[in-house]
Design a protein around this motif. Structure first.
Motif, PDB file in Angstrom:
ATOM      1  N   GLU A  92       0.827  -1.204   0.000  1.00  0.00           N
ATOM      2  CA  GLU A  92       0.000   0.000   0.000  1.00  0.00           C
ATOM      3  C   GLU A  92       0.860   1.252   0.000  1.00  0.00           C
ATOM      4  OE1 GLU A  92      -3.547   0.958   0.351  1.00  0.00           O
ATOM      5  OE2 GLU A  92      -3.675  -0.956  -0.677  1.00  0.00           O
ATOM      6  N   ARG A 107      -1.268  -4.260   3.243  1.00  0.00           N
ATOM      7  CA  ARG A 107      -2.553  -4.861   3.638  1.00  0.00           C
ATOM      8  C   ARG A 107      -2.275  -6.306   4.013  1.00  0.00           C
ATOM      9  NH1 ARG A 107      -7.245  -1.501   3.804  1.00  0.00           N
ATOM     10  NH2 ARG A 107      -6.754   0.269   2.472  1.00  0.00           N
ATOM     11  N   LYS A 113      -5.146  -2.589   6.918  1.00  0.00           N
ATOM     12  CA  LYS A 113      -3.987  -1.769   6.560  1.00  0.00           C
ATOM     13  C   LYS A 113      -3.047  -1.639   7.751  1.00  0.00           C
ATOM     14  CE  LYS A 113      -2.671   2.426   4.111  1.00  0.00           C
ATOM     15  NZ  LYS A 113      -3.191   3.657   3.481  1.00  0.00           N
TER      16      LYS A 113
END
Length: 118
Positions: A92, A107, A113
């Motif tokens: 991410e 993730r 996250k």
């Protein structure tokens, strides 16, 4: 005041436990599973868990929710980011400077996250 613990929901306890076992393997954390629906990793001033939702509904990630791990150095940020992706996580945000911190984002297998920062 300081954070007491963090729990992330999962839909696959076996896969989530294996992901975090391997992600945390090089750290001084103990694994504790008090039930079939929850697993903790515990250390000094650290408590993190994955759990099957208590209401037996599907676990889902929160939009805008992120868990940050202070890992101590830029090298450890790179290591944790690379390891999380090798374990099936998704990138991410590659390791780099963001504001005053060196950080990276991934993730996990349930799309939660995570941030690793120095």
């Amino acid at each position: 005041m300081k954070m007491n613990y963090v729990v992330l929901g999962t839909n696959d306890m076996t896969a989530a436990s294996q992901f975090y076992d391997q992600l945390f393997a090089h750290l001084d954390l103990g694994r504790f599973a008090p039930s079939d629906r929850m697993t903790y990793w515990l250390g000094e001033d650290f408590a993190f868990a994955v759990a099957l939702p208590f209401d037996q509904g599907a676990a889902s990630n929160g939009n805008g929710t992120m868990i940050g791990f202070a890992v101590g150095s830029a090298d450890e940020v790179k290591h944790m980011h690379r390891l999380a992706i090798e374990l099936g996580g998704a990138c991410e945000g590659a390791p780099g400077h963001r504001g005053p911190r060196y950080s990276a984002y991934v993730r996990d297998l349930d799309n939660n996250k995570l941030c690793f920062s120095d």
